[in-house]
Design a protein around this motif. Sequence first.
Motif, PDB file in Angstrom:
ATOM      1  N   UNK B 124       0.883  -1.175   0.000  1.00  0.00           N
ATOM      2  CA  UNK B 124       0.000   0.000   0.000  1.00  0.00           C
ATOM      3  C   UNK B 124       0.916   1.218   0.000  1.00  0.00           C
ATOM      4  N   UNK B 125       0.358   2.363  -0.343  1.00  0.00           N
ATOM      5  CA  UNK B 125       1.114   3.617  -0.317  1.00  0.00           C
ATOM      6  C   UNK B 125       0.484   4.521   0.735  1.00  0.00           C
ATOM      7  N   UNK B 126       1.010   4.422   1.961  1.00  0.00           N
ATOM      8  CA  UNK B 126       0.368   5.074   3.104  1.00  0.00           C
ATOM      9  C   UNK B 126       1.259   6.152   3.714  1.00  0.00           C
ATOM     10  N   UNK B 127       0.617   7.198   4.230  1.00  0.00           N
ATOM     11  CA  UNK B 127       1.312   8.089   5.153  1.00  0.00           C
ATOM     12  C   UNK B 127       1.110   7.501   6.548  1.00  0.00           C
ATOM     13  N   UNK B 128       2.198   7.055   7.157  1.00  0.00           N
ATOM     14  CA  UNK B 128       2.130   6.497   8.510  1.00  0.00           C
ATOM     15  C   UNK B 128       2.720   7.493   9.480  1.00  0.00           C
ATOM     16  N   UNK B 129       1.927   7.925  10.455  1.00  0.00           N
ATOM     17  CA  UNK B 129       2.423   8.887  11.448  1.00  0.00           C
ATOM     18  C   UNK B 129       2.503   8.148  12.780  1.00  0.00           C
ATOM     19  N   UNK B 130       3.714   8.044  13.297  1.00  0.00           N
ATOM     20  CA  UNK B 130       3.958   7.208  14.473  1.00  0.00           C
ATOM     21  C   UNK B 130       4.200   8.093  15.692  1.00  0.00           C
ATOM     22  N   UNK B 131       3.541   7.770  16.796  1.00  0.00           N
ATOM     23  CA  UNK B 131       3.796   8.491  18.052  1.00  0.00           C
ATOM     24  C   UNK B 131       4.953   7.829  18.786  1.00  0.00           C
ATOM     25  N   UNK B 132       5.732   8.620  19.499  1.00  0.00           N
ATOM     26  CA  UNK B 132       6.735   8.025  20.382  1.00  0.00           C
ATOM     27  C   UNK B 132       6.110   7.696  21.731  1.00  0.00           C
ATOM     28  N   UNK B 136       0.637  11.424  23.205  1.00  0.00           N
ATOM     29  CA  UNK B 136       0.358  12.183  21.988  1.00  0.00           C
ATOM     30  C   UNK B 136      -0.774  11.572  21.163  1.00  0.00           C
ATOM     31  N   UNK B 137      -1.312  10.444  21.602  1.00  0.00           N
ATOM     32  CA  UNK B 137      -2.260   9.690  20.773  1.00  0.00           C
ATOM     33  C   UNK B 137      -3.551  10.463  20.496  1.00  0.00           C
ATOM     34  N   UNK B 138      -4.085  11.140  21.510  1.00  0.00           N
ATOM     35  CA  UNK B 138      -5.342  11.869  21.332  1.00  0.00           C
ATOM     36  C   UNK B 138      -5.215  12.944  20.264  1.00  0.00           C
ATOM     37  N   UNK B 139      -4.138  13.715  20.348  1.00  0.00           N
ATOM     38  CA  UNK B 139      -3.896  14.779  19.360  1.00  0.00           C
ATOM     39  C   UNK B 139      -3.719  14.170  17.978  1.00  0.00           C
ATOM     40  N   UNK B 140      -2.908  13.118  17.890  1.00  0.00           N
ATOM     41  CA  UNK B 140      -2.620  12.549  16.577  1.00  0.00           C
ATOM     42  C   UNK B 140      -3.880  11.985  15.924  1.00  0.00           C
ATOM     43  N   UNK B 141      -4.710  11.293  16.716  1.00  0.00           N
ATOM     44  CA  UNK B 141      -5.924  10.720  16.131  1.00  0.00           C
ATOM     45  C   UNK B 141      -6.838  11.825  15.594  1.00  0.00           C
ATOM     46  N   UNK B 142      -6.952  12.912  16.355  1.00  0.00           N
ATOM     47  CA  UNK B 142      -7.784  14.038  15.891  1.00  0.00           C
ATOM     48  C   UNK B 142      -7.167  14.656  14.632  1.00  0.00           C
ATOM     49  N   UNK B 143      -5.851  14.780  14.604  1.00  0.00           N
ATOM     50  CA  UNK B 143      -5.182  15.375  13.439  1.00  0.00           C
ATOM     51  C   UNK B 143      -5.368  14.494  12.208  1.00  0.00           C
ATOM     52  N   UNK B 144      -5.268  13.177  12.400  1.00  0.00           N
ATOM     53  CA  UNK B 144      -5.394  12.273  11.250  1.00  0.00           C
ATOM     54  C   UNK B 144      -6.811  12.322  10.666  1.00  0.00           C
ATOM     55  N   UNK B 145      -7.813  12.500  11.517  1.00  0.00           N
ATOM     56  CA  UNK B 145      -9.177  12.682  10.996  1.00  0.00           C
ATOM     57  C   UNK B 145      -9.224  13.879  10.051  1.00  0.00           C
ATOM     58  N   UNK B 146      -8.571  14.964  10.475  1.00  0.00           N
ATOM     59  CA  UNK B 146      -8.560  16.176   9.632  1.00  0.00           C
ATOM     60  C   UNK B 146      -7.746  15.953   8.359  1.00  0.00           C
ATOM     61  N   UNK B 161      -4.031   7.324   5.333  1.00  0.00           N
ATOM     62  CA  UNK B 161      -3.217   7.908   6.391  1.00  0.00           C
ATOM     63  C   UNK B 161      -3.477   7.105   7.658  1.00  0.00           C
ATOM     64  N   UNK B 162      -2.430   6.678   8.322  1.00  0.00           N
ATOM     65  CA  UNK B 162      -2.577   5.846   9.513  1.00  0.00           C
ATOM     66  C   UNK B 162      -1.924   6.520  10.718  1.00  0.00           C
ATOM     67  N   UNK B 163      -2.689   6.657  11.795  1.00  0.00           N
ATOM     68  CA  UNK B 163      -2.113   7.105  13.077  1.00  0.00           C
ATOM     69  C   UNK B 163      -1.623   5.861  13.806  1.00  0.00           C
ATOM     70  N   UNK B 164      -0.323   5.704  13.876  1.00  0.00           N
ATOM     71  CA  UNK B 164       0.227   4.532  14.562  1.00  0.00           C
ATOM     72  C   UNK B 164       0.444   4.900  16.028  1.00  0.00           C
ATOM     73  N   UNK B 165      -0.599   4.664  16.823  1.00  0.00           N
ATOM     74  CA  UNK B 165      -0.497   4.940  18.256  1.00  0.00           C
ATOM     75  C   UNK B 165      -0.380   3.614  18.986  1.00  0.00           C
ATOM     76  N   UNK B 166       0.217   3.627  20.145  1.00  0.00           N
ATOM     77  CA  UNK B 166       0.518   2.394  20.873  1.00  0.00           C
ATOM     78  C   UNK B 166       0.629   2.748  22.355  1.00  0.00           C
TER      79      UNK B 166
END
Lengths: 506, 506
Positions: B124-132, B136-146, B161-166
């Motif tokens: 697949x050709x994805x933008x993967x945004x990974x949290x350290x 930061x997960x709440x912000x990232x998930x909201x940002x990825x929706x936008x 676009x995938x928010x890789x939160x863990x």
Amino acid sequence: MDVCRYIKIHERDNVAIAIQDIAAGTRIEDGLTANQDIPQAHKIALCDIPQNGEVIRYGVVLGYAKDDIRKGDWINEHMLLLPESPSVENMEYGTNIVPIDKLPVPPRTTWMGYRNAQGPAGTKNLLGIVTTVQCAAGVLKAAVERIKKELLPKYEYVDGVVAVTHPYGCGVAINAPMAHIPIRAVANLIRHPNFGGEMMVVGLGCEKLTYDRVLQEEDITPENVLTLQDYPGHDAMMQAILDMAEKKLQKLNQRRREELPLSELLIGMQCGGSDAFSGISANPSAGYAADMLVRGGATVMFSEVTEVRDGVPMLAARCVDAHTRDRLAEEMRWYDNYLAEGGVDRDANPTPGNKKGGLANIVEKAMGSIAKSGTSPIVEVLSPAQKPSKHGLIFAATPASDIVCGPSQLASGIGLQVFMTGRGTPYGLEISPVIKVCSRNEMKDHWFDMIDISAGDAACGKKTIADVGTEIFHMILDTASGLKKPYSDQYGFHNDMCIFNPAPIT
Amino acid sequence: MDVCRYIKIHERDNVAIAIQDIAAGTRIEDGLTANQDIPQAHKIALCDIPQNGEVIRYGVVLGYAKDDIRKGDWINEHMLLLPESPSVENMEYGTNIVPIDKLPVPPRTTWMGYRNAQGPAGTKNLLGIVTTVQCAAGVLKAAVERIKKELLPKYEYVDGVVAVTHPYGCGVAINAPMAHIPIRAVANLIRHPNFGGEMMVVGLGCEKLTYDRVLQEEDITPENVLTLQDYPGHDAMMQAILDMAEKKLQKLNQRRREELPLSELLIGMQCGGSDAFSGISANPSAGYAADMLVRGGATVMFSEVTEVRDGVPMLAARCVDAHTRDRLAEEMRWYDNYLAEGGVDRDANPTPGNKKGGLANIVEKAMGSIAKSGTSPIVEVLSPAQKPSKHGLIFAATPASDIVCGPSQLASGIGLQVFMTGRGTPYGLEISPVIKVCSRNEMKDHWFDMIDISAGDAACGKKTIADVGTEIFHMILDTASGLKKPYSDQYGFHNDMCIFNPAPIT
């Protein structure tokens, strides 16, 4: 001489905290000049401290000087040797009991909540759908999106729908000695006060966490539990979830807020991303609010074992009886052992951010952390995710990790969390509102639309701890009553439900 | 006499599997009558087995009879004593090496993927945004929706676009002996082949998992990392994430699929919700597809330590050299010890669903599980979340838990996972497609729009293992090439990134 350059907390202290950055060579007061640049919130030596000498803050030994420290030196985390953890054996109890009538009087004694048949009242009116296993999470999240769009708008008195998904339920050692901790968390989340007793549980059908492990036999009914493997394909499965949700929404929609005494309120205190101001401003202010709540009959929970471990004799002195003291010791022993088995100790706790914020080690962090419990007597000690049986101040022995403490306190039933921060975090919980209190005004200026309250004015005498504590108290009651919405809820910044599982993955 | 009532796998076997429910009293063949009702997939004794006698399936001792078993008896999980785990010391290696040219010939040798500068190609050709850090997960998930709403529609060649939160990153013992496992997972997820080398990492700023622990120094640039605490408030923070994402999307939008050799394909095999058919139909069929892929030069990973533990000498015999055998033994020892420290053993693995599906214990489950590795030589053994350095069949020593194995294999770089199931699970991964293969036709009939392929026809001779294996092979290549979309991706059923953290929470 600027009397407001540093804060010394206890008369025994031989170090103080810089209120702002202090440049090397700055004359701080008669006979005290900064020998190096001292960053805001970091420690300055108030006198010479010889090698192996005690470094004292909060009247407590933070550690021992590795080398000679001169008066005016910057003291950072590399300069201290960590003292031994205090023993938890034979701790004195009941020697520091503040009588309830000496606690600060709350300015209000009622709030508007959703009364429950038993236990604390709700601060929100939510449909909470809990999975027994992560396998069901993808389906449930997709279903909840549809419920929010297709059903929720019809039920104006329901505040929201939450998919409570978590990493537990299968692929775990379900009979391991420690498995009761995550199992209890799931069981208690199903009955969270904000879900109004309308249980809705979604399982897969072949998982280890069977319904009987998290529900009473009489609650395992077609009205409350739904097993994905029972449904023929995607559409039937989705429709079944929507149908069950709609029945629950109809019931929840009958609920109304009513005026309730503080005794029906259960809140949690937590801190995260702390700095050296946390123990001066934000945490003591929250502690003042806690004291007011306890005086008014509410239940206040504080947690974070590794962040109280070094002050545990101080907590024992506040325990109302030997049993409570023994439970405290038992939880500390369990955690000491848990960390040792993982090859670490309590000093694995402080973060780079804590250290940048001037916290030299876990002793200093602990002294600040304990301040959020106020001064009330400790009436009960809980294991992680256990529900309280008493009113008053309660210690719930959860990990200090923000994202694990939050779900643990939720499982214990908190309707709201007050979260103190020095460095700033966007942390939030979907089930219960989180009020963010920062320790410095610079933080509030920086995250003006993400921090709910600044306790910074209490650091330098512009306001008293009582002023800020009262402000926090009002914010707690307004938020619990649904009149105010903290920033994390405004933006939908909600963390995942990382429940604590100290048992192995298989 | 209906020859299709039961399946006996190995000539030594003294038990067989019921293909359908068999009623008590049914005459199965000359001299063999069911003494009790025997549920589908459960075992029937083919001869008398005395107390303490061996119960044999797959030519392997599943366990010892607790009491006398009569010919025609139903054998369930309560009737067997578990044998000792086979020793991992001095295992023979290289004694069962199938030459590559004896493996089945793949019907196609190319696929359409996104070539990467190094390592396997993307499916697949994805933008993967990974949290350290989870903070930061709440912000990232909201940002990825936008990002999905406001930006993604402009970039037609980007698949998502995938928010890789863990749950990892802070509140953990970052220097614990076992901390390298989750840290490696995060580091390798940032560089997942489906993210095309466009790293985007979002941190909070005070966490323990600092950028230098998961990124090379030259990659820690303002183009790749974004620290929430650096931004003044909500709007600035969100805008910064959107701006960085847009630059990455512009680059990703230049990528196109191209025809690639199988050597650029890396896939994973997993099973979950297994039954006694899994080892007869679904897993051997997947193993056949794996053999074709390996013959064609691809890399195939299988995992799940506790599900191979009882067959580990069989795997050692397939190891190409002593080093690979030693690495296998090392990973098994580590896991034995990890389980023992948690107070359990490998038999904590089977689930109620496995047992309902006829799997008596972990030995029987393991024999079925190993079948999905096919017959190729094992060229490398990896620790959890490690990346392979070779092509061919690889054992990655992850937990057997589906929801932990998935993220571990993703960290190892799989572009696709084939997932065999007996009982049915809606499991899916957002980063890489998951093809679901069921062991029985009844499962496919029941979940007709959730299971991608049924291997049921292979259970009773309607199709051969080679037929179903070839079908799976084509589905793998079509899906990896973007021509087919498995059901989990059609519905967006994606599980959380439950990365494996055997180190303590602080």
